[in-house]
Design a protein around this motif. Structure first.
Motif, PDB file in Angstrom:
ATOM      1  N   LEU A   4      -2.022   5.914  -6.990  1.00 42.51           N
ATOM      2  CA  LEU A   4      -2.091   6.167  -8.425  1.00 42.51           C
ATOM      3  C   LEU A   4      -1.024   7.177  -8.836  1.00 42.51           C
ATOM      4  CD1 LEU A   4      -3.498   5.574 -11.073  1.00 42.51           C
ATOM      5  CD2 LEU A   4      -5.169   7.361 -10.526  1.00 42.51           C
ATOM      6  N   THR A   5      -0.821   8.196  -8.010  1.00 43.71           N
ATOM      7  CA  THR A   5       0.205   9.197  -8.296  1.00 43.71           C
ATOM      8  C   THR A   5       1.601   8.581  -8.279  1.00 43.71           C
ATOM      9  OG1 THR A   5      -1.140  10.983  -7.348  1.00 43.71           O
ATOM     10  CG2 THR A   5       1.240  11.366  -7.503  1.00 43.71           C
ATOM     11  N   VAL A   6       1.875   7.780  -7.247  1.00 42.69           N
ATOM     12  CA  VAL A   6       3.205   7.169  -7.105  1.00 42.69           C
ATOM     13  C   VAL A   6       3.444   6.126  -8.182  1.00 42.69           C
ATOM     14  CG1 VAL A   6       4.664   5.754  -5.598  1.00 42.69           C
ATOM     15  CG2 VAL A   6       3.336   7.643  -4.636  1.00 42.69           C
ATOM     16  N   PHE A   7       2.454   5.283  -8.458  1.00 41.44           N
ATOM     17  CA  PHE A   7       2.604   4.276  -9.506  1.00 41.44           C
ATOM     18  C   PHE A   7       2.844   4.937 -10.870  1.00 41.44           C
ATOM     19  CE2 PHE A   7      -0.155   1.082  -6.979  1.00 41.44           C
ATOM     20  CZ  PHE A   7       0.970   0.548  -6.386  1.00 41.44           C
ATOM     21  N   ALA A   8       2.113   6.017 -11.124  1.00 44.10           N
ATOM     22  CA  ALA A   8       2.271   6.708 -12.403  1.00 44.10           C
ATOM     23  C   ALA A   8       3.665   7.314 -12.524  1.00 44.10           C
ATOM     24  CB  ALA A   8       1.208   7.795 -12.540  1.00 44.10           C
ATOM     25  N   ARG A   9       4.193   7.790 -11.411  1.00 43.26           N
ATOM     26  CA  ARG A   9       5.509   8.448 -11.435  1.00 43.26           C
ATOM     27  C   ARG A   9       6.660   7.450 -11.465  1.00 43.26           C
ATOM     28  NH1 ARG A   9       5.160  11.568  -6.798  1.00 43.26           N
ATOM     29  NH2 ARG A   9       6.190   9.937  -5.579  1.00 43.26           N
ATOM     30  N   GLU A  10       6.534   6.389 -10.679  1.00 43.19           N
ATOM     31  CA  GLU A  10       7.647   5.453 -10.496  1.00 43.19           C
ATOM     32  C   GLU A  10       7.493   4.149 -11.268  1.00 43.19           C
ATOM     33  OE1 GLU A  10      10.178   6.464  -8.852  1.00 43.19           O
ATOM     34  OE2 GLU A  10       9.334   8.223  -7.859  1.00 43.19           O
ATOM     35  N   GLY A  11       6.266   3.817 -11.652  1.00 40.46           N
ATOM     36  CA  GLY A  11       6.010   2.490 -12.193  1.00 40.46           C
ATOM     37  C   GLY A  11       5.687   1.527 -11.055  1.00 40.46           C
ATOM     38  N   PHE A  12       5.016   0.411 -11.388  1.00 39.84           N
ATOM     39  CA  PHE A  12       4.609  -0.514 -10.329  1.00 39.84           C
ATOM     40  C   PHE A  12       5.801  -1.110  -9.606  1.00 39.84           C
ATOM     41  CE2 PHE A  12       3.780  -4.894  -8.976  1.00 39.84           C
ATOM     42  CZ  PHE A  12       2.799  -4.657  -8.015  1.00 39.84           C
ATOM     43  N   HIS A  13       6.809  -1.567 -10.349  1.00 45.64           N
ATOM     44  CA  HIS A  13       7.934  -2.263  -9.732  1.00 45.64           C
ATOM     45  C   HIS A  13       8.744  -1.349  -8.811  1.00 45.64           C
ATOM     46  CE1 HIS A  13       7.502  -6.105 -11.704  1.00 45.64           C
ATOM     47  NE2 HIS A  13       7.361  -5.504 -12.872  1.00 45.64           N
TER      48      HIS A  13
END
Length: 222
Positions: A33-42
């Motif tokens: 969740l932290t990484v997706f929020a920071r980088e976006g899913f793609h």
């Protein structure tokens, strides 16, 4: 020593081992969740998730087959929190029902970060059939739960619903997402209590005449 003495016994999975697996999985979900929020899913990578969790990439793959499955696990967690509470809200008596539904929807409304991720994954799913089918399966589960709750609700009304239960069960999740998208794009133009006003009309318990603020009137337009 007999042959039976030399035969290794299968290792039993005790409570401690299962608890360790559960903690590892939760670490990965929190990190994702932290990484997706920071980088976006793609743009997010499983290497980044492993690093954020303080684990190896092998730990990621031992719990999730792909980045797609990792995101869907987060999505399932969100649905698992909201859907049962929504069903319970529809089962509340009388005037308490609409207030309870409004409260659940207000808390469940995606924040800006989750809204971006959800929309990004929807676009990904439109281009990848396996992801689309998995997302559609979850959408059907939500609609079935909502359909059952709306049917229970409809029998308590003294007038028919404005549209069929099936149409409402299809419309409410989509309308919630669309309203949050518009609210995030133009928050300064959002009318007061727009969702409660629409909800009370759609589920057959109209509120009193909305105020000028609820109708979305601005100082320039009213």
């Amino acid at each position: 020593m007999t042959n039976s003495d030399r035969t290794p016994h299968p290792r039993r999975k005790g409570p401690g081992r299962e608890e360790g697996k559960r903690r590892t999985r939760q670490q990965l979900l929190d990190a994702a969740l932290t990484v997706f929020a920071r980088e976006g899913f793609h743009a997010a990578r499983l290497d980044d998730v492993a690093r954020e969790a303080g684990l190896t990439k092998g730990a990621v793959y031992s719990n999730f087959a792909s980045k797609e499955d990792l995101f869907l696990a987060l999505y399932d967690h969100r649905l698992g929190e909201v859907a049962p509470r929504m069903v319970q809200a529809f089962a509340r008596p009388g005037d308490e029902r609409l207030e309870a539904i409004e409260a659940v929807l207000g808390e469940a409304a995606p924040n800006s970060t989750w809204l971006q991720l959800e929309l990004e994954f929807c676009l990904f799913a439109l281009r990848h059939e396996s992801a689309r089918l998995k997302l559609a399966e979850r959408g059907r589960w939500v609609r079935q739960a909502l359909h059952a709750a709306l049917e229970t609700h409809s029998v308590t009304l003294d007038r028919p619903l404005p549209v069929s239960v099936g149409v409402l069960a299809w419309t409410l999740p989509a309308l919630t997402l669309a309203l949050e998208l518009q609210a995030n794009v133009m928050p300064e133009d959002r009318p007061a209590r727009v969702w409660p006003t629409l909800l009370r009309t759609l589920v057959g318990q109209e509120s009193s005449r909305p105020s000028r603020a609820e109708e979305g009137c601005s100082s320039e337009g009213c």
